[in-house]
Design a protein around this motif. Sequence first.
Motif, PDB file in Angstrom:
ATOM      1  N   LEU A 209     -46.353  18.226   3.829  1.00 49.79           N
ATOM      2  CA  LEU A 209     -46.917  19.343   4.061  1.00 49.79           C
ATOM      3  C   LEU A 209     -47.259  19.704   5.569  1.00 49.79           C
ATOM      4  O   LEU A 209     -46.880  20.846   5.793  1.00 49.79           O
ATOM      5  CB  LEU A 209     -48.257  19.403   3.144  1.00 49.79           C
ATOM      6  CG  LEU A 209     -48.261  19.270   1.963  1.00 49.79           C
ATOM      7  CD1 LEU A 209     -49.437  19.333   1.153  1.00 49.79           C
ATOM      8  CD2 LEU A 209     -47.314  20.310   1.149  1.00 49.79           C
ATOM      9  N   ASN A 210     -47.438  18.893   6.507  1.00 47.31           N
ATOM     10  CA  ASN A 210     -47.563  19.285   7.732  1.00 47.31           C
ATOM     11  C   ASN A 210     -46.396  19.844   8.563  1.00 47.31           C
ATOM     12  O   ASN A 210     -46.464  20.854   9.187  1.00 47.31           O
ATOM     13  CB  ASN A 210     -48.296  18.048   8.557  1.00 47.31           C
ATOM     14  CG  ASN A 210     -49.924  18.048   8.414  1.00 47.31           C
ATOM     15  OD1 ASN A 210     -50.513  19.020   7.861  1.00 47.31           O
ATOM     16  ND2 ASN A 210     -50.300  16.747   8.361  1.00 47.31           N
ATOM     17  N   LEU A 211     -45.156  18.889   7.981  1.00 50.36           N
ATOM     18  CA  LEU A 211     -43.994  19.369   8.648  1.00 50.36           C
ATOM     19  C   LEU A 211     -43.636  20.576   8.151  1.00 50.36           C
ATOM     20  O   LEU A 211     -43.195  21.565   8.976  1.00 50.36           O
ATOM     21  CB  LEU A 211     -43.011  18.162   8.105  1.00 50.36           C
ATOM     22  CG  LEU A 211     -41.526  18.772   8.307  1.00 50.36           C
ATOM     23  CD1 LEU A 211     -41.293  18.513   9.871  1.00 50.36           C
ATOM     24  CD2 LEU A 211     -40.741  17.571   7.686  1.00 50.36           C
ATOM     25  N   LEU A 212     -43.837  20.915   7.012  1.00 49.22           N
ATOM     26  CA  LEU A 212     -43.434  22.060   6.293  1.00 49.22           C
ATOM     27  C   LEU A 212     -44.368  23.437   7.106  1.00 49.22           C
ATOM     28  O   LEU A 212     -43.622  24.269   7.443  1.00 49.22           O
ATOM     29  CB  LEU A 212     -43.575  22.302   5.035  1.00 49.22           C
ATOM     30  CG  LEU A 212     -42.657  21.469   4.016  1.00 49.22           C
ATOM     31  CD1 LEU A 212     -43.394  21.458   2.620  1.00 49.22           C
ATOM     32  CD2 LEU A 212     -41.147  22.163   4.421  1.00 49.22           C
ATOM     33  N   ASN A 213     -45.441  22.969   7.413  1.00 50.13           N
ATOM     34  CA  ASN A 213     -46.303  24.140   8.179  1.00 50.13           C
ATOM     35  C   ASN A 213     -45.978  24.270   9.515  1.00 50.13           C
ATOM     36  O   ASN A 213     -45.730  25.594   9.913  1.00 50.13           O
ATOM     37  CB  ASN A 213     -47.954  23.506   8.125  1.00 50.13           C
ATOM     38  CG  ASN A 213     -48.693  24.194   7.076  1.00 50.13           C
ATOM     39  OD1 ASN A 213     -48.470  25.206   6.630  1.00 50.13           O
ATOM     40  ND2 ASN A 213     -49.574  23.418   6.575  1.00 50.13           N
ATOM     41  N   ASP A 214     -45.479  23.265  10.223  1.00 48.05           N
ATOM     42  CA  ASP A 214     -45.034  23.255  11.483  1.00 48.05           C
ATOM     43  C   ASP A 214     -43.622  24.193  11.555  1.00 48.05           C
ATOM     44  O   ASP A 214     -43.449  25.003  12.493  1.00 48.05           O
ATOM     45  CB  ASP A 214     -44.971  21.936  12.036  1.00 48.05           C
ATOM     46  CG  ASP A 214     -46.019  21.209  12.478  1.00 48.05           C
ATOM     47  OD1 ASP A 214     -47.086  21.986  12.161  1.00 48.05           O
ATOM     48  OD2 ASP A 214     -46.049  20.011  12.537  1.00 48.05           O
ATOM     49  N   LEU A 215     -42.976  23.802  10.750  1.00 48.10           N
ATOM     50  CA  LEU A 215     -41.760  24.472  10.485  1.00 48.10           C
ATOM     51  C   LEU A 215     -41.774  25.902  10.519  1.00 48.10           C
ATOM     52  O   LEU A 215     -41.091  26.990  11.072  1.00 48.10           O
ATOM     53  CB  LEU A 215     -40.576  23.882   9.669  1.00 48.10           C
ATOM     54  CG  LEU A 215     -40.133  22.451   9.961  1.00 48.10           C
ATOM     55  CD1 LEU A 215     -39.509  21.740   8.678  1.00 48.10           C
ATOM     56  CD2 LEU A 215     -39.307  22.278  11.123  1.00 48.10           C
ATOM     57  N   GLN A 216     -42.788  26.205   9.531  1.00 47.08           N
ATOM     58  CA  GLN A 216     -42.861  27.688   9.201  1.00 47.08           C
ATOM     59  C   GLN A 216     -43.287  28.707  10.368  1.00 47.08           C
ATOM     60  O   GLN A 216     -43.036  29.584  10.699  1.00 47.08           O
ATOM     61  CB  GLN A 216     -43.984  27.868   8.139  1.00 47.08           C
ATOM     62  CG  GLN A 216     -44.164  29.098   7.630  1.00 47.08           C
ATOM     63  CD  GLN A 216     -44.881  29.295   6.310  1.00 47.08           C
ATOM     64  OE1 GLN A 216     -45.925  28.660   6.193  1.00 47.08           O
ATOM     65  NE2 GLN A 216     -44.684  30.047   5.630  1.00 47.08           N
ATOM     66  N   ALA A 217     -44.232  27.977  11.083  1.00 45.51           N
ATOM     67  CA  ALA A 217     -44.916  28.491  12.560  1.00 45.51           C
ATOM     68  C   ALA A 217     -43.715  28.662  13.316  1.00 45.51           C
ATOM     69  O   ALA A 217     -43.759  29.801  14.006  1.00 45.51           O
ATOM     70  CB  ALA A 217     -45.847  27.597  12.825  1.00 45.51           C
ATOM     71  N   GLU A 218     -42.821  27.586  13.448  1.00 43.06           N
ATOM     72  CA  GLU A 218     -41.837  27.739  14.736  1.00 43.06           C
ATOM     73  C   GLU A 218     -40.751  28.947  14.320  1.00 43.06           C
ATOM     74  O   GLU A 218     -40.172  29.532  15.096  1.00 43.06           O
ATOM     75  CB  GLU A 218     -40.901  26.382  14.757  1.00 43.06           C
ATOM     76  CG  GLU A 218     -41.702  25.608  15.555  1.00 43.06           C
ATOM     77  CD  GLU A 218     -40.928  23.990  15.326  1.00 43.06           C
ATOM     78  OE1 GLU A 218     -39.812  23.937  15.050  1.00 43.06           O
ATOM     79  OE2 GLU A 218     -41.803  23.142  15.282  1.00 43.06           O
ATOM     80  N   MET A 236     -51.983  25.636   1.909  1.00 43.81           N
ATOM     81  CA  MET A 236     -50.276  26.018   2.210  1.00 43.81           C
ATOM     82  C   MET A 236     -50.183  27.620   2.034  1.00 43.81           C
ATOM     83  O   MET A 236     -49.896  28.292   3.049  1.00 43.81           O
ATOM     84  CB  MET A 236     -49.422  25.274   1.386  1.00 43.81           C
ATOM     85  CG  MET A 236     -49.175  23.842   2.020  1.00 43.81           C
ATOM     86  SD  MET A 236     -48.055  23.755   3.413  1.00 43.81           S
ATOM     87  CE  MET A 236     -46.453  24.619   2.950  1.00 43.81           C
ATOM     88  N   ALA A 237     -50.675  28.043   0.901  1.00 44.19           N
ATOM     89  CA  ALA A 237     -50.250  29.243   0.440  1.00 44.19           C
ATOM     90  C   ALA A 237     -50.850  30.320   0.977  1.00 44.19           C
ATOM     91  O   ALA A 237     -52.328  30.188   0.867  1.00 44.19           O
ATOM     92  CB  ALA A 237     -50.030  29.254  -1.334  1.00 44.19           C
ATOM     93  N   ASP A 238     -50.482  31.359   1.584  1.00 43.29           N
ATOM     94  CA  ASP A 238     -51.005  32.903   1.728  1.00 43.29           C
ATOM     95  C   ASP A 238     -51.608  33.305   0.209  1.00 43.29           C
ATOM     96  O   ASP A 238     -52.682  33.989   0.111  1.00 43.29           O
ATOM     97  CB  ASP A 238     -50.294  33.610   2.451  1.00 43.29           C
ATOM     98  CG  ASP A 238     -49.685  32.997   3.574  1.00 43.29           C
ATOM     99  OD1 ASP A 238     -50.643  32.659   4.747  1.00 43.29           O
ATOM    100  OD2 ASP A 238     -48.433  32.892   3.879  1.00 43.29           O
ATOM    101  N   ARG A 239     -50.704  33.252  -0.703  1.00 45.77           N
ATOM    102  CA  ARG A 239     -50.830  33.879  -1.731  1.00 45.77           C
ATOM    103  C   ARG A 239     -50.532  32.983  -3.047  1.00 45.77           C
ATOM    104  O   ARG A 239     -49.757  31.960  -2.933  1.00 45.77           O
ATOM    105  CB  ARG A 239     -50.067  35.277  -2.063  1.00 45.77           C
ATOM    106  CG  ARG A 239     -50.633  36.273  -1.149  1.00 45.77           C
ATOM    107  CD  ARG A 239     -50.200  37.638  -1.495  1.00 45.77           C
ATOM    108  NE  ARG A 239     -48.717  37.699  -1.193  1.00 45.77           N
ATOM    109  CZ  ARG A 239     -47.815  38.286  -2.118  1.00 45.77           C
ATOM    110  NH1 ARG A 239     -48.273  38.630  -3.514  1.00 45.77           N
ATOM    111  NH2 ARG A 239     -46.327  37.935  -2.007  1.00 45.77           N
TER     112      ARG A 239
END
Lengths: 422, 308
Positions: A209-218, A236-239
Amino acid sequence: MNSAPKPESATSEVLLSISDVQKYYPIREGALQRVAGHVRAVDGVSFDIRRGETVGLVGESGCGKTTLGRVVSGLTDATGGAVHYNLDGTLSQIDHLQDLQARQFRRNCQMVFQDSFASLNPRHLVLDIVGRPLRVYNEASSGDLVERVVELLEQVGLGRQHLYRYPHQFSGGQRQRISIARALALNPEIIVLDEPTSALDVSVQAQILNLLNDLQAERNLAYLFVTHDLSVVRHMADRLVVMYLGKVCEAGETQSIFAAPHHPYTRALMAAKPDLDDDRAGENVKGLDGIVPDPARPPQGCRFHTRCEMATPVCGWEVDDVVRWLEDEPGMFEHLSGVERQSEFNAELAFDSEEAAAKLSMAIRSESVPAAMKSALKRLKLDGHKVDIEFEAVDEVQLTARDGGRLASCVLDPDEVAAKSQ
Amino acid sequence: MSEITDSNFEKASVRDTAFRVRMRRFFGVLQRLTSNPTTVVGLVLIALMLAMAIFAPWITEANTPDAYQMPRDWGAVRKPPGTPGHWLGTTNEGGDVFYGVIWGSRTSLQLSLYVVGSTMVIGTIIGSVAGLVGGWVDEVLMRIVDVFLSIPELIFALAIAAVLGPSFTNIIIALAMVIWVKYARIMRAQVIQIKQNDYVDAARVIGDSKLNIYLKDILPNAVTPVTVQATLDMGNVVLIGATLSFIGLSEAGIAEWGVLVSEGQAGIASGRWWASTFPGLMIFLWALAFNLVGDGLRDALDPRTEGR
Ligand SMILES: Nc1ncnc2c1ncn2[C@@H]1O[C@H](COP(=O)(O)OP(=O)(O)O)[C@@H](O)[C@H]1O
Ligand SMILES: [Mg+2]
């Protein structure tokens, strides 16, 4: 087409738009394989995904999340409705795309599957797997390829040393990283994540989940994050889009949903998986029980009324509810010899004896029947060995827009839902 | 399942090329194959019989003009084993049993290679089409396969060979017509199962072509049971072919084990056991050897044990 209301897309650009998508699977029976009915896996779902955001698609298993994810990524054709994708500023329907546009969509919408083992070809090396998208689009010459793949592997926390290995030589978490690297190879705008962490240990789950978060930010990625576990998408989810039996029952901002769910189903889902830092951790909310009804014959009114703690007389009580209730009553169901339906709400139940019929008409007024169901009963007539039953006919409960862009499909007000769950 | 540890990182390092890793996997299969003693027996037998077929002209001089015809030595008819020049004895017509045994291995090898090779290709193509296309195409193809499978192999081959007329080529054709359905059925089942795998969907999501998905994802994962069946059939085909020859569906006088057994059987009652026994033994060993290796291959290629 009466398209259901969608959660408002206020701020940023809509990347992908799902409108009234249906996916029915035919049920075939007998030697001739005649179509005997349809499993309504997805039954009229609408929502948008904006650039760079995460939409969590949640619901119990079997509610149609995977099916919807596959329709969104173009793996399965919808039976009805449409998915539109933002290609250079215009929303285009994905199953009508021509050559170049089809390629552009294909590159920009990727997918990560739940089963990390099944989603990697066991005969391919990591280099082949992660390099394959690059080869398909001639993105890298063979000399370049290795370096490009190493780059991708490093972005997901793996490295050069893993290039020449087979999938079975990795742990589940590592394999899911390989899947993510493959999905990233073409630099997509959106990734459909179908339960990407459900098969993993809790600690590994957090890393992914952290990895996915980091990738999304990048990379300003959008995610459609499919999961049966609300606690996974909470941070994780905005909506959130909450599905039950092929339909959306609640949608809106994650935080506001967690603060005050408007649908009893959402509430029950949250209770079924209490988070440690949940504000209502001490509160005594009942989780989900009862079985999920057959998606080929979804309940009338509100699909959740058969399991709902807060069901009211107007939630869609029907003949099937009586039959379902009879199934659990010892010494009754075996006397039921036939059901002659006039409609979903009106039928004549035939029993093999007058005694049994009389017993039913008594029992249905007793305490063991939900009060809401009793009040919904319009007529109950005993006629020899038959019982004529009629409920108040009710339309399907629709999604309604609430404050703050929230949508929910419950006949109760949010205050009532909150009050009843005390 | 082997986890990758840090110390493994160093060893397996960057020197590894894809080729080396793939070879290592191949040798892994070979190693599992040879760790089973019965498989080794089968492999040794196959090696010996292949050597026999390949070196036949050096073992015993080829008959002229046609090496696949039995040489006839009318001066030495019905001689027992141990006779100088005919150390496995001769037949009623002065055919040298040793010559028949040696050159018969070539005939058998041809038979099994032609039959198994062609049926494997035809069956794989038809089974793949049925599994990939589905729908009415699949229905029609599988009905045909069902009809073929409902008739026992031997009877069916016998009927076709009888219609085509007695010749060794017709035996090959008859067997090919009977056996392809097995591969079609195996392949169809494999394709249907494999195409549901997420890695096939993953390849579709990245936009790879249907042909590539078939060649890279479906076919390589489907070949294991086909390979095993082919190995078993290399033996079985010779057994059925010999049976057809035995009942006279081959040309008389060719160097073929079934024909020899047939020629020799009349003499068994009067004590001339050798003309039938030696070629019969060869048929048995041939079928046995390929069955042993086929079984071993099935275990060695089992995906549940592979590479773990
Ligand atoms: N290929 C299919 N054929 C028939 N029914 C299917 C198929 N795929 C899914 N379903 C049915 O559709 C419903 C939704 O399934 P799915 O989308 O996998 O749910 P989820 O991912 O939420 O668990 C289930 O009732 C399932 O049995
Ligand atoms: Mg699913």
